[in-house]
Design a protein around this motif. Structure first.
Motif, PDB file in Angstrom:
ATOM      1  N   ARG A  43       0.854  -1.190   0.000  1.00 10.04           N
ATOM      2  CA  ARG A  43       0.000   0.000   0.000  1.00 10.04           C
ATOM      3  C   ARG A  43       0.889   1.238   0.000  1.00 10.04           C
ATOM      4  O   ARG A  43       2.056   1.173   0.413  1.00 10.04           O
ATOM      5  CB  ARG A  43      -0.927   0.019   1.213  1.00 10.04           C
ATOM      6  N   PRO A  44       0.345   2.373  -0.471  1.00  9.36           N
ATOM      7  CA  PRO A  44       1.113   3.618  -0.393  1.00  9.36           C
ATOM      8  C   PRO A  44       1.366   3.997   1.065  1.00  9.36           C
ATOM      9  O   PRO A  44       0.515   3.780   1.929  1.00  9.36           O
ATOM     10  CB  PRO A  44       0.209   4.653  -1.064  1.00  9.36           C
ATOM     11  N   ALA A  45       2.532   4.542   1.335  1.00 11.14           N
ATOM     12  CA  ALA A  45       2.850   5.011   2.688  1.00 11.14           C
ATOM     13  C   ALA A  45       2.051   6.272   2.987  1.00 11.14           C
ATOM     14  O   ALA A  45       1.837   7.110   2.108  1.00 11.14           O
ATOM     15  CB  ALA A  45       4.345   5.294   2.810  1.00 11.14           C
ATOM     16  N   SER A  46       1.603   6.411   4.225  1.00 11.72           N
ATOM     17  CA  SER A  46       0.881   7.613   4.635  1.00 11.72           C
ATOM     18  C   SER A  46       1.848   8.784   4.755  1.00 11.72           C
ATOM     19  O   SER A  46       3.064   8.595   4.842  1.00 11.72           O
ATOM     20  CB  SER A  46       0.183   7.371   5.976  1.00 11.72           C
ATOM     21  N   GLN A  59      13.752   7.691   2.608  1.00 13.45           N
ATOM     22  CA  GLN A  59      12.580   8.044   1.809  1.00 13.45           C
ATOM     23  C   GLN A  59      11.791   6.772   1.560  1.00 13.45           C
ATOM     24  O   GLN A  59      12.357   5.761   1.120  1.00 13.45           O
ATOM     25  CB  GLN A  59      12.998   8.659   0.479  1.00 13.45           C
ATOM     26  N   ILE A  60      10.488   6.792   1.882  1.00 21.45           N
ATOM     27  CA  ILE A  60       9.650   5.635   1.594  1.00 21.45           C
ATOM     28  C   ILE A  60       8.411   6.096   0.830  1.00 21.45           C
ATOM     29  O   ILE A  60       7.950   7.225   0.989  1.00 21.45           O
ATOM     30  CB  ILE A  60       9.241   4.850   2.860  1.00 21.45           C
ATOM     31  N   THR A  61       7.908   5.225  -0.013  1.00 23.56           N
ATOM     32  CA  THR A  61       6.693   5.524  -0.771  1.00 23.56           C
ATOM     33  C   THR A  61       5.618   4.472  -0.537  1.00 23.56           C
ATOM     34  O   THR A  61       4.447   4.726  -0.779  1.00 23.56           O
ATOM     35  CB  THR A  61       6.987   5.582  -2.280  1.00 23.56           C
ATOM     36  N   VAL A 102       7.407  -3.865   5.772  1.00 21.67           N
ATOM     37  CA  VAL A 102       8.623  -3.543   5.036  1.00 21.67           C
ATOM     38  C   VAL A 102       8.465  -2.167   4.395  1.00 21.67           C
ATOM     39  O   VAL A 102       7.561  -1.963   3.581  1.00 21.67           O
ATOM     40  CB  VAL A 102       8.887  -4.623   3.951  1.00 21.67           C
ATOM     41  N   ASP A 103       9.311  -1.221   4.801  1.00 22.10           N
ATOM     42  CA  ASP A 103       9.305   0.115   4.199  1.00 22.10           C
ATOM     43  C   ASP A 103      10.014   0.050   2.854  1.00 22.10           C
ATOM     44  O   ASP A 103      11.116  -0.501   2.758  1.00 22.10           O
ATOM     45  CB  ASP A 103      10.011   1.125   5.102  1.00 22.10           C
ATOM     46  N   CYS A 104       9.369   0.618   1.820  1.00 22.46           N
ATOM     47  CA  CYS A 104       9.899   0.521   0.461  1.00 22.46           C
ATOM     48  C   CYS A 104       9.901   1.881  -0.226  1.00 22.46           C
ATOM     49  O   CYS A 104       9.131   2.769   0.135  1.00 22.46           O
ATOM     50  CB  CYS A 104       9.039  -0.433  -0.366  1.00 22.46           C
TER      51      CYS A 104
END
Length: 117
Positions: A43-46, A59-61, A102-104
């Motif tokens: 899912r998109p990061a808030s 930076q995460i998306t 998992v931050d991506c």
């Protein structure tokens, strides 16, 4: 593990790991090789998650979810169709032991002149 949670892991992602190959001139080239398929959800990061990551100079998306026990580490790459993301961090929320978050960071590739126009 909840059956409902497992049912939310509705996509098969290709997991890729960096590989260093000698370039015969004293250096190395880096590429990615597929290691396995991982069932998960993305899912998109808030905005608050993006701001927190920025405080940590990351930076995460997107945020990816999968079951615990997957061999995913920072520096890996996940892909699903045209979506390709680099793994920026892995955490086990609340140390519950049932899933990973998992931050991506999404990668965008430029099309060659022959492919698009």
């Amino acid at each position: 593990m909840s059956t409902v949670f497992r049912s939310l892991l509705n996509h098969e992602f290709q997991l890729q790991r960096r590989r260093r190959t000698p370039d015969a001139q004293g250096g190395w080239s880096l590429d990615y090789v597929s290691t396995e398929t991982v069932r998960g959800r993305i899912r998109p990061a808030s905005s608050s998650e993006q701001q927190q990551a920025a405080k940590e100079r990351r930076q995460i998306t997107h945020v990816f979810y999968c079951l615990s026990g997957q061999d995913i580490v920072r520096g890996d790459r996940l892909s699903l169709g045209d979506l390709v993301v680099d793994v920026e961090g892995v955490r086990a929320p609340s140390e519950a032991g049932h899933h990973l978050e998992v931050d991506c960071r999404e990668l965008q590739f430029e099309q060659s002149a022959e492919e698009g126009s």
